[in-house]
Design a protein around this motif. Structure first.
Motif, PDB file in Angstrom:
ATOM      1  N   HIS A 216      16.540 -11.642  25.664  1.00  0.00           N
ATOM      2  CA  HIS A 216      16.316 -11.922  24.251  1.00  0.00           C
ATOM      3  C   HIS A 216      15.102 -12.836  24.137  1.00  0.00           C
ATOM      4  N   THR A 217      14.108 -12.397  23.367  1.00  0.00           N
ATOM      5  CA  THR A 217      12.846 -13.122  23.259  1.00  0.00           C
ATOM      6  C   THR A 217      12.879 -14.120  22.105  1.00  0.00           C
ATOM      7  N   CYS A 218      12.305 -15.268  22.329  1.00  0.00           N
ATOM      8  CA  CYS A 218      12.197 -16.333  21.340  1.00  0.00           C
ATOM      9  C   CYS A 218      11.597 -15.801  20.035  1.00  0.00           C
TER      10      CYS A 218
ATOM     11  N   ARG B 288       6.853 -15.296  24.237  1.00  0.00           N
ATOM     12  CA  ARG B 288       7.479 -14.206  25.009  1.00  0.00           C
ATOM     13  C   ARG B 288       8.563 -14.721  25.953  1.00  0.00           C
ATOM     14  N   ARG B 289       8.921 -16.009  25.808  1.00  0.00           N
ATOM     15  CA  ARG B 289       9.908 -16.594  26.713  1.00  0.00           C
ATOM     16  C   ARG B 289      11.311 -16.164  26.327  1.00  0.00           C
ATOM     17  N   ASP B 290      12.224 -16.269  27.286  1.00  0.00           N
ATOM     18  CA  ASP B 290      13.629 -15.962  27.028  1.00  0.00           C
ATOM     19  C   ASP B 290      14.244 -17.011  26.112  1.00  0.00           C
ATOM     20  N   ALA B 291      15.014 -16.551  25.160  1.00  0.00           N
ATOM     21  CA  ALA B 291      15.708 -17.449  24.245  1.00  0.00           C
ATOM     22  C   ALA B 291      16.963 -18.002  24.903  1.00  0.00           C
ATOM     23  N   THR B 292      17.241 -19.274  24.635  1.00  0.00           N
ATOM     24  CA  THR B 292      18.454 -19.925  25.142  1.00  0.00           C
ATOM     25  C   THR B 292      19.218 -20.609  24.010  1.00  0.00           C
ATOM     26  N   TRP B 293      18.648 -20.610  22.791  1.00  0.00           N
ATOM     27  CA  TRP B 293      19.250 -21.264  21.632  1.00  0.00           C
ATOM     28  C   TRP B 293      19.378 -20.278  20.477  1.00  0.00           C
ATOM     29  N   ARG B 294      20.383 -20.511  19.649  1.00  0.00           N
ATOM     30  CA  ARG B 294      20.636 -19.715  18.456  1.00  0.00           C
ATOM     31  C   ARG B 294      20.546 -20.647  17.248  1.00  0.00           C
ATOM     32  N   ILE B 295      19.802 -20.234  16.228  1.00  0.00           N
ATOM     33  CA  ILE B 295      19.682 -21.011  14.997  1.00  0.00           C
ATOM     34  C   ILE B 295      20.156 -20.124  13.847  1.00  0.00           C
TER      35      ILE B 295
END
Length: 65
Positions: free
Chosen positions: A4-6, A12-19
């Motif tokens: 999942h991309t930021c 283009r980094r992998d997402a680690t947070w959900r807003i």
């Protein structure tokens, strides 16, 4: 790698947070949008929404296998 991309433009980094957020001027309390963020951009995206007084919640992105 989450796959999942930021949501930050150009990232283009992998997402680690959900807003999870909503615009109260056009959405009722049941309507929410979700952005996902990498560690480098979670503060930027949260601050962007908070500056507009949008209700929001931030938490870790949980990805099912």
């Amino acid at each position: 790698m989450t796959g999942h991309t930021c949501s930050r433009a150009g990232c283009r980094r992998d997402a680690t947070w959900r807003i999870d957020w909503r615009n109260p001027k056009i959405h009722d309390a049941a309507r929410r949008k979700t952005w996902i963020a990498c560690d480098d951009h979670v503060d930027y995206l949260r601050d962007f929404l908070a500056a507009r007084s949008f209700p929001l919640e931030v938490g870790p992105l949980e990805v099912s296998a």
